[in-house]
Every structure is written in C-alpha cells, then in structure tokens.
Scaffold this active site. Sequence first.
Site, short mmCIF file in Angstrom:
data_model
loop_
_atom_site.label_atom_id
_atom_site.label_comp_id
_atom_site.label_asym_id
_atom_site.label_seq_id
_atom_site.Cartn_x
_atom_site.Cartn_y
_atom_site.Cartn_z
N ARG A 264 1.00 -1.34 0.08
CA ARG A 264 0.15 -0.18 -0.26
C ARG A 264 0.61 0.97 -0.06
NH1 ARG A 264 -5.28 -0.57 3.81
NH2 ARG A 264 -6.01 -1.84 1.88
N SER B 30 -8.77 0.99 -0.52
CA SER B 30 -9.41 0.29 0.42
C SER B 30 -9.71 2.18 1.16
CB SER B 30 -9.08 -0.36 1.93
OG SER B 30 -10.16 -0.47 2.48
N ASP C 195 -16.93 1.28 2.58
CA ASP C 195 -16.25 2.14 2.43
C ASP C 195 -15.44 1.27 0.92
OD1 ASP C 195 -15.19 -0.73 2.67
OD2 ASP C 195 -13.10 -0.42 2.87
N ASP D 147 -13.90 0.17 -1.17
CA ASP D 147 -13.84 -1.29 -1.39
C ASP D 147 -15.23 -2.08 -1.14
OD1 ASP D 147 -12.57 -1.38 0.59
OD2 ASP D 147 -11.29 -2.60 -0.26
N ASP E 151 -15.88 -3.62 1.72
CA ASP E 151 -15.76 -4.09 3.03
C ASP E 151 -15.69 -4.38 4.42
OD1 ASP E 151 -12.84 -3.68 3.13
OD2 ASP E 151 -11.58 -4.45 2.59
N ARG E 152 -15.98 -2.85 4.06
CA ARG E 152 -16.25 -2.30 5.29
C ARG E 152 -17.88 -2.22 5.53
NH1 ARG E 152 -11.12 0.24 8.69
NH2 ARG E 152 -9.71 -1.84 7.96
N THR F 4 -4.26 -9.29 15.36
CA THR F 4 -5.60 -8.35 15.01
C THR F 4 -5.03 -8.72 13.61
OG1 THR F 4 -4.73 -6.73 16.74
CG2 THR F 4 -5.40 -5.98 14.06
N GLU G 206 -14.48 -8.21 13.28
CA GLU G 206 -13.20 -6.80 14.05
C GLU G 206 -13.68 -5.10 14.38
OE1 GLU G 206 -8.95 -7.38 13.69
OE2 GLU G 206 -8.41 -6.12 12.41
#
Length: 400
Positions: A37, A139, A294, A296, A298-299, A372, A396
């Site tokens: 990233r 993301s 978000d 992309d 996935d949240r 995590t 998470e």
Amino acid sequence: QNPKTSAIVKQLLAEGNAAELQKYFGSRMEFGTAGLRAAMGAGISHMNDLTIIQTTQGFCRYLEKNFSDLKKRGVVIGFDARAHLSSGGSSKRFARLAANTFISQGVPVYLFSDITPTPFVPYTVTHLKLCAGIMVTASHNPKQDNGYKVYWENGAQIISPHDKGIAQAIEENQEPWPQAWNDKLIDSSLLLHDPYATVNKEYFKDIQKQCFHRNINKATNLKFVHTSVHGVGHKFVQLAFKAFDLSPPFAVPEQKDPDPEFPTVKYPNPEEGKGTLSFALAEKDGAKIILANDPDADRLAVAEKQESGEWKVFSGNELGALLGWWIFTCWKNHNRDNCAVKDVYMLSSTVSSKILRAIALKEGFHFEETLTGFKWMGNRAKQLMDQGKAVLFAFEEAIG
C-alpha cells in the site's frame, strides 16, 4: 516505460532535486501480509506500472514454487475505481498488467471486466478453487493511494511465512520480463477469463442462505439510506437488498457513482462517523437506518435514528455484538439438536470486544480470539471448517 512517471523523474533530474529523488528511489515499498500500500507515483517507493510488474513477477514465481497445478487452476484479479491522473496509474491498469504477467507464464487469469467489491476476490478463489487472488485497492486510504491485496487458496489474506517468501521472490525478479508492459496481449489470450457475470449470479444466490425472514422483508416499511462514498458499493448493495426481497435503499446521489477524486469527503473512511449527506437524505426521505461502505465495500458502518430523534452511530464492537447475536439466534432457530452447538464457532480479534465470548459461555458454542486482522480470522476459520466445524461469524472493531 510509462511516459507520465518517466516525465516526473526527468523533471526532478533537470531541477537537480535530490531530496525528492531520494524519496522516490531511496527505498522499495515493503511487501507484507497486507500486500502493498502506497501513493501512486514514480519510483520504487510508489505504486506504478513498474512496481506492479515487479511485484506480480515475484508473486508468480512464488506461486509456481508452491502449486504444481498453478497452470491448471490459475488466479483471480479484481480492482476498484481508483485512478491518479498525474502518474497515469489506476487500479484497472495495474490489474491488467498483473494479468499480463501471469498469462505470459501460461497461468490462467480470471480478471473481472469491471470494478467489484473486495469480497468478490476471495469468494472467487474458493468458489472456483483457484490458487490465489489479487485485489487492487487502497480501501479507505486517501485518494492518491493504491494497494495490492493478496489472497491464498483458502480465500484468506496471506500470513507469514508467505509474505517473506513473496518479498524475496520480488527482489529476485525485478527486471521486467519480455512484453511485460504490453497489457493489450491479454485481450486475445485463451487464458483470460471474465468471472464477472458468473460471480455476480452465484454470490447473490449464496448469500440467500442467510435470508431467514423473506416475508417480513417483503412487508417491511422500514426505509434505508446507503452511501458507497464514491466507491464500488452502490450496485452490489442494491443487488444484495434485492436478494433478500427488501426494497432498495435510497442512495446518496452525490456519492453513489465511483469517483477517484472523492469530492465530497475529506477521507473516504466511514469509520470517521457522521457524513452530512447521508443524514440529510435520511431526514428528507424518512429513513431510520443509514448504511455506509468504504470505497472497496468490505467495511460497513451503520447509524440508526433513535426514538428521541437523535442518530446513533454504532461502533464496530456494537455491530459485532448485534450481528453475532442475530446470526446465532437464527442458527438456533434452525438447529433444534442441542449437541450441534458444540461444533459452532465464532471469532473476533484481540483488539475487539469480548462480547461474543460472553454469549458463547451462556449458549454453549465456542469462541476464539485471534491476532489483529482479518487474515488471522480468515485462516483460522478455514482450518476449523476443514475440521467439519460451523464458523458462523467473525468480526473486528474496525467495522470489518
């Protein structure tokens, strides 16, 4: 060979700007368990055509070492809508260059023909039994960034020692292979497949296994607002609502279409809390619930209008508690056999609330805590499923 990044470097050389050149070429981006990233731009410290080619060459060699049937099974590649005009970088361009790298080595590539949410990539890996997956996305990072997420054959993001193995293979394969830059070659290749239509159909069919109250969904007059924050989520959330027989959510018009400039937000991260546009639309249309993805997708962030008229934005831990409790309640209603609960598992990571442990102690299922990151929950979930256990849910606190 990208004229835009070349021009940036030549300009810095002409100006004798050693400090900026040092920033671009002083150190290579580090490949880790989250992949890559960085900002898009010139030099080995940035995401650009060359660093994508080098990364994919290393990844390809590493997969060849690990899978004798790589040329039979292949890999999947997805991308979001990010683009960076000044360096000519974009998620789609990077995805095509990555596909070209694999195809040049005789590896079949399932390259999505259009933007998709990140979860489609791991889903495709396991659904089509592929060796690996790549998602080109940053993301919820700032707009100049991009990223390269890597999934293993189990559908989870990689964990050690794969990260170190891939990083070393990248070091050993830095010189672009012949025709590495010419991504037009893939268009006529028999090794290129487009999973877009199939996965869109299968994914939304599969999630219907979690739809236990279709009649209530059909009859409800609850209204939802959804924002995809200029990312990929709009179309897919509409399809998910349809799969559950819910009326489609009102989309925030200024944010529903993908836009790499993210013009209406400072940071494209729904964790930042209240976005004024979605709240204004909910008030206008009388919606009680706001959903935000978000870029992309996935949240998921959620807000609910309280009796008092105030809005409550749920934390990731609160959402984890609600969803975990709900999924277990649905499971219990469909599994009257008390012994079966001994094979049921839920997971969350060490930074997250222990609410699921409390529910597990009361109800008799198992709870496990991982390190995590979803890579750990994903890998552990797959291990448990391979042992015949039912993993119902993992979360998470970072609204994942």
